[in-house]
Design a protein around this motif. Structure first.
Motif, PDB file in Angstrom:
ATOM      1  N   VAL A 119       0.812  -1.107  -0.149  1.00 47.54           N
ATOM      2  CA  VAL A 119       0.141  -0.027  -0.134  1.00 47.54           C
ATOM      3  C   VAL A 119       0.738   1.304  -0.147  1.00 47.54           C
ATOM      4  CG1 VAL A 119      -2.056   1.163   1.367  1.00 47.54           C
ATOM      5  CG2 VAL A 119      -1.575  -1.443   1.219  1.00 47.54           C
ATOM      6  N   ASP A 120       0.720   2.107  -0.839  1.00 47.49           N
ATOM      7  CA  ASP A 120       1.386   3.387  -1.027  1.00 47.49           C
ATOM      8  C   ASP A 120       0.575   4.365  -0.198  1.00 47.49           C
ATOM      9  OD1 ASP A 120       2.219   6.003  -1.564  1.00 47.49           O
ATOM     10  OD2 ASP A 120       1.574   5.761  -3.629  1.00 47.49           O
ATOM     11  N   ILE A 121       1.189   4.767   0.815  1.00 47.70           N
ATOM     12  CA  ILE A 121       0.689   5.640   1.956  1.00 47.70           C
ATOM     13  C   ILE A 121       1.172   7.158   1.901  1.00 47.70           C
ATOM     14  CG2 ILE A 121      -0.249   3.898   3.678  1.00 47.70           C
ATOM     15  CD1 ILE A 121       2.287   4.612   5.174  1.00 47.70           C
ATOM     16  N   GLY A 122       1.838   7.366   0.731  1.00 45.02           N
ATOM     17  CA  GLY A 122       2.379   8.748   0.461  1.00 45.02           C
ATOM     18  C   GLY A 122       3.758   8.637   1.195  1.00 45.02           C
ATOM     19  N   ALA A 123       4.155   7.894   1.540  1.00 40.22           N
ATOM     20  CA  ALA A 123       5.661   7.873   2.207  1.00 40.22           C
ATOM     21  C   ALA A 123       6.609   7.190   1.150  1.00 40.22           C
ATOM     22  CB  ALA A 123       5.559   6.771   3.175  1.00 40.22           C
ATOM     23  N   GLU A 124       7.898   7.432   1.327  1.00 36.53           N
ATOM     24  CA  GLU A 124       8.754   7.031   0.314  1.00 36.53           C
ATOM     25  C   GLU A 124       8.703   5.699  -0.544  1.00 36.53           C
ATOM     26  OE1 GLU A 124      13.566   7.154   0.776  1.00 36.53           O
ATOM     27  OE2 GLU A 124      12.441   8.634   1.983  1.00 36.53           O
ATOM     28  N   ASN A 125       8.453   4.747   0.585  1.00 38.82           N
ATOM     29  CA  ASN A 125       8.076   3.554   0.076  1.00 38.82           C
ATOM     30  C   ASN A 125       6.766   2.658   0.434  1.00 38.82           C
ATOM     31  OD1 ASN A 125      10.728   2.797  -1.073  1.00 38.82           O
ATOM     32  ND2 ASN A 125      11.646   2.815   1.034  1.00 38.82           N
ATOM     33  N   PRO A 126       6.268   1.961  -0.253  1.00 39.40           N
ATOM     34  CA  PRO A 126       4.923   1.354  -0.013  1.00 39.40           C
ATOM     35  C   PRO A 126       5.250   0.556   1.382  1.00 39.40           C
ATOM     36  CG  PRO A 126       5.360   0.878  -2.341  1.00 39.40           C
ATOM     37  CD  PRO A 126       6.699   1.576  -1.630  1.00 39.40           C
ATOM     38  N   VAL A 127       4.085   0.371   2.025  1.00 38.39           N
ATOM     39  CA  VAL A 127       4.254  -0.461   3.048  1.00 38.39           C
ATOM     40  C   VAL A 127       3.334  -1.913   2.825  1.00 38.39           C
ATOM     41  CG1 VAL A 127       4.553   1.233   5.066  1.00 38.39           C
ATOM     42  CG2 VAL A 127       2.257   0.526   4.425  1.00 38.39           C
ATOM     43  N   GLN A 128       3.712  -3.044   3.557  1.00 39.45           N
ATOM     44  CA  GLN A 128       3.129  -4.178   3.322  1.00 39.45           C
ATOM     45  C   GLN A 128       2.085  -4.445   4.319  1.00 39.45           C
ATOM     46  OE1 GLN A 128       4.918  -7.948   2.295  1.00 39.45           O
ATOM     47  NE2 GLN A 128       4.216  -8.703   4.152  1.00 39.45           N
ATOM     48  N   ILE A 129       0.911  -4.568   4.102  1.00 44.14           N
ATOM     49  CA  ILE A 129      -0.174  -4.715   5.172  1.00 44.14           C
ATOM     50  C   ILE A 129      -0.940  -5.850   4.935  1.00 44.14           C
ATOM     51  CG2 ILE A 129      -2.426  -3.890   6.128  1.00 44.14           C
ATOM     52  CD1 ILE A 129      -1.160  -1.022   5.516  1.00 44.14           C
ATOM     53  N   PHE A 175     -13.827   0.167   3.709  1.00 39.77           N
ATOM     54  CA  PHE A 175     -14.433   1.413   2.969  1.00 39.77           C
ATOM     55  C   PHE A 175     -13.322   1.628   1.901  1.00 39.77           C
ATOM     56  CE2 PHE A 175     -14.674   6.009   2.129  1.00 39.77           C
ATOM     57  CZ  PHE A 175     -16.029   6.009   1.725  1.00 39.77           C
ATOM     58  N   VAL A 176     -13.973   1.740   0.765  1.00 42.38           N
ATOM     59  CA  VAL A 176     -13.070   2.392  -0.580  1.00 42.38           C
ATOM     60  C   VAL A 176     -13.451   3.883  -0.758  1.00 42.38           C
ATOM     61  CG1 VAL A 176     -12.580   1.954  -2.720  1.00 42.38           C
ATOM     62  CG2 VAL A 176     -13.258  -0.025  -1.227  1.00 42.38           C
ATOM     63  N   PHE A 177     -12.497   4.550  -0.679  1.00 47.77           N
ATOM     64  CA  PHE A 177     -12.688   6.058  -1.174  1.00 47.77           C
ATOM     65  C   PHE A 177     -12.858   6.308  -2.641  1.00 47.77           C
ATOM     66  CE2 PHE A 177     -10.559   6.644   2.994  1.00 47.77           C
ATOM     67  CZ  PHE A 177     -11.209   7.846   3.421  1.00 47.77           C
ATOM     68  N   PRO A 178     -13.296   7.213  -3.158  1.00 45.21           N
ATOM     69  CA  PRO A 178     -13.425   7.587  -4.439  1.00 45.21           C
ATOM     70  C   PRO A 178     -12.226   7.699  -5.271  1.00 45.21           C
ATOM     71  CG  PRO A 178     -14.663   8.990  -3.326  1.00 45.21           C
ATOM     72  CD  PRO A 178     -13.995   8.471  -2.327  1.00 45.21           C
ATOM     73  N   ASN A 179     -11.931   7.335  -6.480  1.00 43.46           N
ATOM     74  CA  ASN A 179     -10.519   7.178  -7.196  1.00 43.46           C
ATOM     75  C   ASN A 179      -9.679   8.550  -6.914  1.00 43.46           C
ATOM     76  OD1 ASN A 179     -10.187   4.592  -8.044  1.00 43.46           O
ATOM     77  ND2 ASN A 179     -11.755   4.906  -9.719  1.00 43.46           N
ATOM     78  N   ASP A 180     -10.521   9.671  -6.963  1.00 44.89           N
ATOM     79  CA  ASP A 180      -9.756  10.702  -6.958  1.00 44.89           C
ATOM     80  C   ASP A 180      -9.167  11.275  -5.732  1.00 44.89           C
ATOM     81  OD1 ASP A 180     -12.030  11.559  -5.800  1.00 44.89           O
ATOM     82  OD2 ASP A 180     -12.376  12.988  -7.216  1.00 44.89           O
ATOM     83  N   ALA A 181      -9.339  10.281  -4.613  1.00 39.22           N
ATOM     84  CA  ALA A 181      -8.839  10.550  -3.267  1.00 39.22           C
ATOM     85  C   ALA A 181      -7.477  10.809  -3.405  1.00 39.22           C
ATOM     86  CB  ALA A 181      -9.136   9.674  -2.118  1.00 39.22           C
ATOM     87  N   GLU A 182      -6.754  11.718  -2.588  1.00 45.94           N
ATOM     88  CA  GLU A 182      -5.357  11.884  -2.437  1.00 45.94           C
ATOM     89  C   GLU A 182      -4.529  11.118  -1.469  1.00 45.94           C
ATOM     90  OE1 GLU A 182      -2.831  16.000  -1.926  1.00 45.94           O
ATOM     91  OE2 GLU A 182      -5.001  16.183  -2.999  1.00 45.94           O
ATOM     92  N   VAL A 183      -3.798  10.428  -2.216  1.00 48.50           N
ATOM     93  CA  VAL A 183      -2.960   9.412  -1.335  1.00 48.50           C
ATOM     94  C   VAL A 183      -2.130  10.252  -0.185  1.00 48.50           C
ATOM     95  CG1 VAL A 183      -1.113   7.896  -1.033  1.00 48.50           C
ATOM     96  CG2 VAL A 183      -2.721   7.749  -2.729  1.00 48.50           C
ATOM     97  N   GLY A 184      -2.001   9.803   1.151  1.00 45.24           N
ATOM     98  CA  GLY A 184      -1.441  10.370   2.237  1.00 45.24           C
ATOM     99  C   GLY A 184      -1.991  11.462   2.894  1.00 45.24           C
ATOM    100  N   LYS A 185      -3.291  11.779   2.415  1.00 45.82           N
ATOM    101  CA  LYS A 185      -4.162  12.709   3.214  1.00 45.82           C
ATOM    102  C   LYS A 185      -4.706  12.132   4.559  1.00 45.82           C
ATOM    103  CE  LYS A 185      -6.132  16.658   1.232  1.00 45.82           C
ATOM    104  NZ  LYS A 185      -7.566  17.341   0.471  1.00 45.82           N
ATOM    105  N   ASP A 186      -5.129  12.995   5.412  1.00 46.94           N
ATOM    106  CA  ASP A 186      -5.780  12.570   6.769  1.00 46.94           C
ATOM    107  C   ASP A 186      -7.005  11.949   6.495  1.00 46.94           C
ATOM    108  OD1 ASP A 186      -6.784  12.090   9.131  1.00 46.94           O
ATOM    109  OD2 ASP A 186      -6.450  14.237   9.912  1.00 46.94           O
ATOM    110  N   ALA A 187      -7.353  10.558   6.344  1.00 48.80           N
ATOM    111  CA  ALA A 187      -8.259  10.063   6.170  1.00 48.80           C
ATOM    112  C   ALA A 187      -9.773  10.363   7.140  1.00 48.80           C
ATOM    113  CB  ALA A 187      -8.285   8.077   6.301  1.00 48.80           C
ATOM    114  N   LEU A 188      -9.342  10.680   8.512  1.00 49.41           N
ATOM    115  CA  LEU A 188     -10.353  11.163   9.359  1.00 49.41           C
ATOM    116  C   LEU A 188     -10.767  12.443   9.148  1.00 49.41           C
ATOM    117  CD1 LEU A 188      -8.354  10.073  12.581  1.00 49.41           C
ATOM    118  CD2 LEU A 188      -9.957   8.967  11.621  1.00 49.41           C
ATOM    119  N   GLU A 189      -9.887  13.290   8.560  1.00 49.43           N
ATOM    120  CA  GLU A 189     -10.600  14.602   7.924  1.00 49.43           C
ATOM    121  C   GLU A 189     -11.465  14.188   6.895  1.00 49.43           C
ATOM    122  OE1 GLU A 189      -9.509  17.685   9.189  1.00 49.43           O
ATOM    123  OE2 GLU A 189     -10.820  18.542   7.629  1.00 49.43           O
TER     124      GLU A 189
END
Lengths: 804, 347
Positions: free
Chosen positions: A68-78, A142-156
């Motif tokens: 999963v790409d979380i907006g960090a340098e490298n993707p993380v495994q989850i 939950f799946v966000f719409p496609n245009d959701a911006e990676v790394g943004k605060d999901a709670l917000e």
């Protein structure tokens, strides 16, 4: 009503005032804010991630290994167990170090040998109630719409950092069941303007009325009905911002069309309903009362049987919706729906309430209709919803609406003077202050001298009379600013009535005698209602009791007191004495209120006196209980008017029960509970009494008149009389008192002997007779003369012989 | 000679008195020296032999000696008697710390206690106590209070109806309606109405299908919201303590307009906010308001001339707050261990 602080800013400027301050101001001026909730409080570390790879976990069938790409340098495994997780999705990722509801901290973990750096979250895991989660994501992430911006605060992004005010609305304030309504309230409090949503009409040339017609047969129930047609819509999810706003208000998102109707319900307070045009079944809408036993299958897939009490929307043949309550399953908007009939109407509160109650269906829509929606918004709400559908579900809005509009909407016009307001509030408001309040409320204000003529907008249907305006003035002026005074006026004597005074005397006497006051229920079971009843009359049954245990009005208090004895006995409290004063109820004519009489009852059991370290104890017996009621009669000045008569009463000990008579009328009883009843109840030997307090308190009592303290000595003569076993001591006493004449002042019993030294069937009672004359010292002859008469009388009337 | 003999006897007698340790012994001394056959009497008998000059002297001396002995005996007797009493009392000593003989003593139920306290407060302010039936007509329970049949607040589910027109009263307000009617449009009316009321609730820690209310009503010319505020301030301070404050919040009841909810400052935290007051510093205790003109008119009062205020509270709630009772069912279970706690006068 849940009000999102952020959303509210669409309609009123909230700059300079935070949610908590706002809540406080709203509460103080009339609508109680029961809480301010920020769901993201205490949560952190949840971001939007992009699932770039997903493969089956090598060691577990039900787990997925995701990169999963979380907006960090490298993707993380989850490692994720959700069935719906897939490559390409934008998801909420609780990263390592995140805190989720319940103070659940996310740590690096190893699942079946594979490392997991975080968690992909469902909405429930982020704190949403299950009932608010769209069915699409009910059992997965939950799946966000496609245009959701990676790394943004999901709670917000999910609206969780918003603050939500929970308004506790009183039934008169249905105007605040909408965001716009709340905006008006807040605007009035803050003195700020209300911004309405802008509606951009873009309508096709085709007319709605060419597609559908509307006919209202029940115009009183439904003065205005509008139907708009939107063609070629594409049903799908609504925008995320709309979904989060719905969820913040406590509504579960479904699809864009349904969500928009709900959104408008929240925004305007106007419930809407969307029908699938192609499944409607006809080209006409007919609104009428349902026929008897007519049936409809509603959206919740339940078949409901209707009656003429219910208003229905029909396609001219059969019902397609219960007006204002719930739509039918047949014409429901589904994923393949393309053409829509959008209903916006005003349904009368009473008819909606009846249907919602009869079918047990209370919805956001029915609640609003029941309390009354603003008729002025019906049309506009429809327009706004149609526009939003076109905007978010595609489609074309046809021109105009098919409608029936017979609404006569007259705003209330009320005149009031400043003086009236000040007099009723005890305030000193100026004309300018009052004027400013009405203007802030955006009421129409005309001022002539000191008289206001106020035109009340239809959104405030609760304001119809002067007093309503006084309240508006009071709450916006601030109750804290109202002075504190006491009524000045003619003085009135404050006092208890004679009856109330006697009731208090009775309480004091019984407490002084050692009885605790109990308060028990007036409602009881059928069996207990009339047990121990003083008067054998019919009891009264409730039409709809909650339980059989509380289904009848009591005719006597004793059964309840015995329950109390039972309760206490079961808790190792063996000695207790209780009394209760309360009403009992006797049935009269069906049309009449029952007869209510206040009774006083008591129950006594166990040790009465105990001074154990000195080896003294005395259990409650008949005479202990009798002494208590004698003290009561004495306090009430009735001792001379009371008599006792041996009696047989159901459920009472046959030999230890007496009726109590007041001037010859039975007003109560006293005695031991029948041992069988005691055994059934599992209570120890218990003595009870129940008396009509009403009779006791209403009896005439001689006024207190001083009697000279005797200056001359009295003489006492004792006699022991042998009488038949069955002869009553009280009867002999009556005979003595009558025969003794003026000189006999006091008779008391000092001994009773029924032992073996007596002749079979006889007993001996010893009386002490006190003679005196207030005017002189009595001579032996005087006394002997009087005493002889007594002896003759008892012999003659009771066959009593002097004991040798 | 006789003189010496007398003094000798005196000396001898006084010694014996002093030596006597019992009343009996002392009595023997008295008889021996002061009796008719005693030595002093004997000495006096020999006085005939004396000269006329000596005779009175010896006589006087003899009397002095007798008196001295008698007074010493009396003194000694008192001392011996006291000692005897003391000795007897010493044997009667009890343990005063043992408990006394119990006097039977009951007490009021806490709800009645609260009701009487409030009644007395308002009686002092010129109110009378009005009561009415617990089974009421729909008219007095609802209609006369501006709750017409179609009113949403009137749900059959919430009330115990007996017939369509008769029900267990759901509040004590019908007593207000009945009292107003009795006044035939003539003020002033100043009443306090306590009584049992019934709602169709399931019993739990905070709900009871039967509970008690106490309501107040004042109708007169020029009665205002500020009078209500002042009256409730007196109430709050009397029932909950002199340092309590009240706060009015707008609310809604069909029979009053304007209507208010009344809070008292929290006793536990003194207004700072705690768990009891849910961090607000305030606790809701009652509802009140200015009598709705419809209610006045229905009862025959001219709402242009008269105005009034009304307030009402749940007695259980007051008692729970006042005494810290945590479960409403305690009031109806009548556990003697509960009832006994409300036994003494509080400041």
């Amino acid at each position: 009503m849940f009000v999102s602080y952020k959303w509210l800013q669409d309609y009123v400027d909230l700059s300079g005032i935070n949610a908590t301050e706002l809540a406080d101001k709203i509460t103080k001026s009339g609508i109680e804010v029961e809480g301010v909730e920020k769901k993201s409080e205490g949560l952190k570390g949840v971001v939007i991630g992009h699932v770039i790879e997903r493969e089956q976990h090598p060691n577990a069938d039900k787990l997925n290994k995701c990169q999963v790409d979380i907006g960090a340098e490298n993707p993380v495994q989850i490692i994720c167990g959700a069935p719906n997780v897939d490559k390409g999705q934008k998801v909420a990722v609780a990263t390592v170090g995140a805190v989720l509801p319940g103070n659940f901290k996310i740590k690096k973990a190893k699942l079946r040998g594979e490392e997991s750096h975080g968690m992909i979250c469902s909405l429930q895991e982020l704190g949403f109630e299950s009932k608010l989660v769209s069915k699409d994501y009910a059992t997965g992430i939950f799946v966000f719409p496609n245009d959701a911006e990676v790394g943004k605060d999901a709670l917000e992004e999910l609206g969780l950092s918003d603050e939500v005010l929970e308004l506790g609305l009183t039934p008169n304030r249905s105007d605040a069941l909408s965001m716009i309504g709340v905006a008006y309230e807040v605007g009035a409090i803050l003195g700020r303007d209300v911004k309405w949503p802008a509606i951009e009409k873009a309508e096709a040339a085709e007319k709605a009325s060419d597609y559908i017609s509307v006919k209202v047969e029940a115009k009183e129930d439904n003065p205005i009905y509008t139907a708009k047609i939107i063609k070629d819509v594409k049903v799908g999810p609504s925008p995320l911002w709309m979904q989060t706003r719905l969820m913040s208000a406590g509504i579960r998102p479904h699809n864009n069309v349904v969500d928009i109707t709900n959104y408008i319900l929240l925004e305007y307070g106007q419930p809407l309903h969307a029908f699938d045009y192609d499944r409607f079944g006809s080209k006409e809408i007919v609104i009428r009362r349902a026929k008897d036993a007519e049936k409809i299958v509603t959206l919740d897939e339940t078949e409901r049987t209707l009656t003429p009490d219910h208003l229905v929307i029909t396609n001219g043949i059969e019902p397609v919706a219960i007006a204002g309550v719930m739509g039918g399953a047949d014409s429901e908007v589904k994923n393949d729906t393309t053409n829509i009939i959008l209903e916006s109407a005003y349904f009368a509160g009473t008819v909606v309430r009846k249907a919602s109650k009869d079918h047990g269906l209370r919805s956001e829509a029915s609640a609003r209709f029941e309390k009354g929606v603003d008729p002025a918004r019906v049309r506009e709400a429809g327009e706004r919803a149609a526009q939003l559908i076109a905007q978010y579900a595609g489609g074309t809005v046809l021109q105009g609406a098919a409608e029936v509009d017979e609404l006569t909407m007259e705003p209330a016009v009320i005149s009031i003077t400043v003086e009236k307001i000040n007099t009723l509030l005890g305030t000193d408001m100026t004309v300018t202050e009052v004027e400013s309040i009405f203007k802030r409320l955006q009421f129409g204000v005309e001022l002539d001298n000191e008289t206001f003529t106020i035109t009340v907008p239809t959104r405030r249907g609760d304001i119809t009379i002067e007093a309503d305006l006084v309240e508006e003035a009071a709450r916006l002026y601030g109750y804290d600013n109202i002075p504190t005074t006491l009524p000045i006026g003619s003085a009135t004597p404050g006092q208890l009535t004679d009856y109330q005074m006697k009731r208090r005397k009775a309480r004091r006497t019984l407490e002084g005698a050692g009885l605790y006051q109990a308060v028990t229920y007036s409602l009881t079971s059928e069996e207990k209602a009339s047990q121990f009843a003083l008067e054998a009359r019919e009891s009264i049954r409730l039409a709809m009791p909650i339980s059989e245990e509380r289904s009848q009005l009591r005719l006597s208090i004793v059964p309840q007191l015995l329950e109390v004895v039972k309760y206490n006995n079961a808790r190792q409290i063996d000695s207790l004495a209780l009394y209760e004063i309360g009403s009992v109820f006797f049935k009269r004519d069906e049309q009449e209120l029952p007869e209510e009489k206040e009774h006083v009852a008591g129950a006594m059991t166990g040790l009465w006196e105990s001074h154990l370290w000195q080896g003294e104890k005395k259990s409650v017996d008949f005479f202990v209980a009798k002494g208590v009621i004698e003290a009561l009669f004495d306090t009430l000045g009735l001792n001379d008017q009371i008599n006792y008569r041996q009696a047989q009463i159901n459920d009472m000990h046959p030999g230890r029960t007496a009726e109590v008579l007041l001037n010859g009328e039975v007003i109560g009883f006293i005695g031991q509970v029948h041992p069988t009843v005691q055994k059934d109840l599992d209570i120890k030997e218990t003595y009870i009494f129940e008396l009509s307090l009403k009779a006791l308190a209403e009896a005439e009592v001689a006024p207190i008149a001083y009697q000279t303290i005797p200056r001359y000595p009295s003489t006492t003569r004792d006699i022991a009389l042998v009488v038949d076993q069955a002869t009553k001591a009280g009867d002999i006493q009556d005979i003595i008192e009558e025969a003794g004449g003026k000189l006999l002042k006091e008779v008391s019993i000092f001994d009773l002997y029924e032992g073996e030294r007596m002749e079979e069937g006889k007993k001996s009672i010893a009386y002490s007779l006190k003679y005196f004359d207030p005017e002189r010292t009595l001579t032996d002859e005087d006394i002997t003369k009087a005493h002889e008469k007594v002896l003759e009388a008892v012999k003659e009337k009771a066959g009593a012989e002097l004991r040798g | 000679m006789m003189q010496e003999r007398l003094l000798e006897l005196q000396e001898e007698a006084l010694q014996k008195v002093t030596a006597a340790s019992e009343l009996k012994e002392l009595n023997e001394v008295r008889v021996a020296y002061l009796g008719k056959k005693g030595p002093i009497t004997e000495v006096l008998r020999g006085m005939g032999k004396l000269s006329a000059e000596e005779r009175p002297k010896i006589g006087a001396l003899a009397n002095d000696v007798r008196e001295a002995i008698a007074s010493k005996i009396e003194e000694k007797q008192k001392a011996l008697e006291t000692a005897a009493v003391n000795a007897k009392l010493a044997t009667e000593t009890i343990d005063v710390t043992l408990p006394g003989r119990p006097v039977n003593k009951g007490n009021l139920h806490p709800l009645t206690r609260v009701v009487e306290e409030i009644e007395d407060l308002f009686i002092g302010m010129g109110y009378t106590v009005a009561e009415g039936p617990e089974v009421e007509s729909d008219y007095y329970n609802f209609e006369a209070l501006n709750l017409p049949k179609s009113h949403p607040a009137r749900d059959m589910q919430d009330s115990f109806y007996i017939t369509d027109e008769i029900l267990m009263r759901t509040h004590t307000s019908p007593v207000q309606a009945r009292t107003m009617k009795k006044h035939k449009g003539q003020g002033p009316v100043k009443i306090i109405c306590p009584g049992k009321v019934y709602r169709r609730d399931n019993d739990d820690a905070t709900h009871s299908h039967q509970f008690q209310q106490i309501e107040g009503l004042v109708i007169d010319e020029n009665i205002s919201m500020s009078d209500l505020k002042g009256t409730l301030d007196v109430f709050a301070k009397k029932v909950f303590g002199q340092d309590r404050e009240i706060r009015l919040r707008p609310s809604f009841f069909p029979f009053t307009e304007p209507s208010v909810e009344v809070d008292i400052s929290c006793k536990i935290c003194g207004g700072k906010g705690c768990s009891v007051c849910k961090q607000t510093g305030w606790i809701e205790v009652l509802g009140a308001g200015i009598v709705h003109p419809n209610v006045l008119e229905m009862a025959g009062f001219d709402s242009k001339k008269y105005s009034g205020f009304a307030f009402g509270m749940g007695v259980e709630r007051i008692a729970m707050l006042k005494y810290g009772v945590d479960d409403i069912r305690h009031f109806y279970t009548n556990d003697v261990r509960f009832l006994k706690q409300f036994n003494h006068h509080e400041a």
